[in-house]
Design a protein around this motif. Structure first.
Motif, PDB file in Angstrom:
ATOM      1  N   UNK A  25       0.834  -1.202   0.000  1.00 18.46           N
ATOM      2  CA  UNK A  25       0.000   0.000   0.000  1.00 18.46           C
ATOM      3  C   UNK A  25       0.870   1.255   0.000  1.00 18.46           C
ATOM      4  N   UNK A  26       0.497   2.183  -0.865  1.00 20.80           N
ATOM      5  CA  UNK A  26       1.177   3.483  -0.935  1.00 20.80           C
ATOM      6  C   UNK A  26       0.313   4.573  -0.318  1.00 20.80           C
ATOM      7  N   UNK A  27      -0.979   4.334  -0.241  1.00 23.24           N
ATOM      8  CA  UNK A  27      -1.895   5.315   0.329  1.00 23.24           C
ATOM      9  C   UNK A  27      -2.885   4.638   1.253  1.00 23.24           C
ATOM     10  N   UNK A  28      -3.329   5.376   2.256  1.00 17.39           N
ATOM     11  CA  UNK A  28      -4.284   4.844   3.220  1.00 17.39           C
ATOM     12  C   UNK A  28      -5.298   5.931   3.551  1.00 17.39           C
ATOM     13  N   UNK A  29      -6.582   5.615   3.367  1.00 16.93           N
ATOM     14  CA  UNK A  29      -7.660   6.475   3.838  1.00 16.93           C
ATOM     15  C   UNK A  29      -8.126   5.879   5.147  1.00 16.93           C
ATOM     16  N   UNK A  30      -8.184   6.674   6.166  1.00 20.19           N
ATOM     17  CA  UNK A  30      -8.587   6.184   7.473  1.00 20.19           C
ATOM     18  C   UNK A  30      -9.490   7.219   8.135  1.00 20.19           C
ATOM     19  N   UNK A  31      -9.997   6.887   9.311  1.00 20.30           N
ATOM     20  CA  UNK A  31     -10.844   7.825  10.030  1.00 20.30           C
ATOM     21  C   UNK A  31     -10.424   7.852  11.489  1.00 20.30           C
ATOM     22  N   UNK A  43      -2.819   4.077  12.402  1.00 17.70           N
ATOM     23  CA  UNK A  43      -1.976   4.429  11.253  1.00 17.70           C
ATOM     24  C   UNK A  43      -0.677   5.068  11.718  1.00 17.70           C
ATOM     25  N   UNK A  44      -0.768   5.939  12.722  1.00 17.70           N
ATOM     26  CA  UNK A  44       0.441   6.569  13.254  1.00 17.70           C
ATOM     27  C   UNK A  44       1.387   5.530  13.872  1.00 17.70           C
ATOM     28  N   UNK A  45       0.817   4.538  14.572  1.00 13.63           N
ATOM     29  CA  UNK A  45       1.652   3.520  15.235  1.00 13.63           C
ATOM     30  C   UNK A  45       2.366   2.621  14.235  1.00 13.63           C
ATOM     31  N   UNK A  46       1.701   2.264  13.130  1.00 13.61           N
ATOM     32  CA  UNK A  46       2.267   1.258  12.218  1.00 13.61           C
ATOM     33  C   UNK A  46       2.996   1.848  11.018  1.00 13.61           C
ATOM     34  N   UNK A  47       2.851   3.131  10.797  1.00 12.21           N
ATOM     35  CA  UNK A  47       3.397   3.760   9.591  1.00 12.21           C
ATOM     36  C   UNK A  47       4.898   3.529   9.434  1.00 12.21           C
ATOM     37  N   UNK A  48       5.646   3.553  10.511  1.00 14.46           N
ATOM     38  CA  UNK A  48       7.090   3.352  10.453  1.00 14.46           C
ATOM     39  C   UNK A  48       7.492   1.975   9.953  1.00 14.46           C
ATOM     40  N   UNK A  49       6.591   1.006  10.062  1.00 14.23           N
ATOM     41  CA  UNK A  49       6.868  -0.366   9.600  1.00 14.23           C
ATOM     42  C   UNK A  49       6.468  -0.579   8.141  1.00 14.23           C
ATOM     43  N   UNK A  50       5.995   0.468   7.481  1.00 13.80           N
ATOM     44  CA  UNK A  50       5.492   0.355   6.111  1.00 13.80           C
ATOM     45  C   UNK A  50       6.178   1.391   5.215  1.00 13.80           C
ATOM     46  N   UNK A  51       7.362   1.072   4.708  1.00 14.26           N
ATOM     47  CA  UNK A  51       8.119   2.063   3.931  1.00 14.26           C
ATOM     48  C   UNK A  51       7.429   2.507   2.640  1.00 14.26           C
ATOM     49  N   UNK A  52       6.551   1.683   2.067  1.00 11.89           N
ATOM     50  CA  UNK A  52       5.851   2.064   0.831  1.00 11.89           C
ATOM     51  C   UNK A  52       4.702   3.035   1.089  1.00 11.89           C
ATOM     52  N   UNK A  53       4.244   3.121   2.335  1.00 16.02           N
ATOM     53  CA  UNK A  53       3.077   3.931   2.675  1.00 16.02           C
ATOM     54  C   UNK A  53       3.490   5.403   2.775  1.00 16.02           C
ATOM     55  N   UNK A  54       3.247   6.142   1.693  1.00 15.65           N
ATOM     56  CA  UNK A  54       3.689   7.534   1.625  1.00 15.65           C
ATOM     57  C   UNK A  54       2.545   8.536   1.741  1.00 15.65           C
ATOM     58  N   UNK A  76      -2.995  15.213  -2.746  1.00 17.57           N
ATOM     59  CA  UNK A  76      -3.072  14.433  -3.981  1.00 17.57           C
ATOM     60  C   UNK A  76      -2.516  13.034  -3.805  1.00 17.57           C
ATOM     61  N   UNK A  77      -2.992  12.169  -4.660  1.00 18.87           N
ATOM     62  CA  UNK A  77      -2.497  10.797  -4.771  1.00 18.87           C
ATOM     63  C   UNK A  77      -1.606  10.722  -6.006  1.00 18.87           C
ATOM     64  N   UNK A  78      -0.917   9.610  -6.205  1.00 17.82           N
ATOM     65  CA  UNK A  78      -0.122   9.472  -7.435  1.00 17.82           C
ATOM     66  C   UNK A  78      -0.981   9.691  -8.682  1.00 17.82           C
ATOM     67  N   UNK A  79      -0.336  10.046  -9.773  1.00 18.63           N
ATOM     68  CA  UNK A  79      -1.026  10.419 -11.011  1.00 18.63           C
ATOM     69  C   UNK A  79      -2.001   9.349 -11.490  1.00 18.63           C
ATOM     70  N   UNK A  80      -3.114   9.805 -12.023  1.00 20.11           N
ATOM     71  CA  UNK A  80      -4.147   8.952 -12.604  1.00 20.11           C
ATOM     72  C   UNK A  80      -3.659   8.386 -13.931  1.00 20.11           C
ATOM     73  N   UNK A  81      -3.873   7.084 -14.113  1.00 17.31           N
ATOM     74  CA  UNK A  81      -3.528   6.425 -15.376  1.00 17.31           C
ATOM     75  C   UNK A  81      -4.819   6.005 -16.052  1.00 17.31           C
ATOM     76  N   UNK A  82      -5.247   6.690 -17.100  1.00 15.26           N
ATOM     77  CA  UNK A  82      -6.545   6.372 -17.692  1.00 15.26           C
ATOM     78  C   UNK A  82      -6.592   5.044 -18.441  1.00 15.26           C
TER      79      UNK A  82
END
Length: 174
Positions: A25-31, A43-54, A76-82
């Motif tokens: 995962x590169x992105x995470x929507x959370x509440x 998300x704050x606790x585990x983020x350091x263990x997930x280098x791809x999560x930017x 923004x998220x990474x660029x849209x690929x149509x």
């Protein structure tokens, strides 16, 4: 080109870390709060263990205005690929993990489209409003309900949680 991987909101930090790491995962929507869970804190606790999560996006409340405010922040998220190969993975759903760690079910765009195309075959018509009380982490809610709503342009009803006592009231209302 976005790969969606909804995660059941009851897992512990280690399980969520395993799933987010497994699907890279590169992105995470959370509440901030859902029932008794605070996913922003997780998300704050585990983020350091997930280098791809930017990218971590947090919806601070529980209404549509809260999500709209998040979008208006201009994040923004990474660029849209149509143009996407239909055999690419669109959805990664995790099993409940009853026999060990949750296992990933990787569904390509073609599978989503095939299941999302059954509406007419099961009798859905333009005035129908498919309903699900299942979590969007469930294949039936994702593929059958949401898929057919999107494919057929229907209005759908998705409950935050299933209520056996209110089921028929919800169905009559919508």
């Amino acid at each position: 080109g976005l790969v969606l991987s909804p995660i059941v909101p009851i897992y512990r930090d280690a399980e969520v870390t395993m799933m987010l790491g497994d699907c890279r995962a590169r992105g995470l929507f959370t509440c901030t709060q859902f029932r008794r869970y605070d996913f922003a804190e997780m998300a704050d606790r585990i983020r350091g263990d997930l280098p791809d999560l930017t990218h971590v996006f947090t919806v601070r409340g529980d209404g549509p205005d809260d999500f709209a405010a998040l979008v208006q922040e201009g994040r923004t998220l990474p660029a849209y690929r149509p143009e996407v190969d239909a055999t690419e993975v669109k959805l990664v759903l995790y099993t409940s993990g009853t026999t060990g760690d949750p296992k990933a079910i990787r569904a390509p765009y073609t599978r989503f489209d095939n299941v999302a195309s059954i509406g007419p075959a099961i009798g859905l018509q333009s005035e129908d409003r498919p309903y699900t009380g299942l979590s969007l982490t469930h294949a039936n809610a994702q593929l059958v309900t949401l898929g057919n709503v999107l494919k057929m342009g229907l209005r759908g009803v998705i409950s935050r949680k299933f209520s056996k006592s209110r089921l028929w009231d919800i169905c009559r209302h919508y």
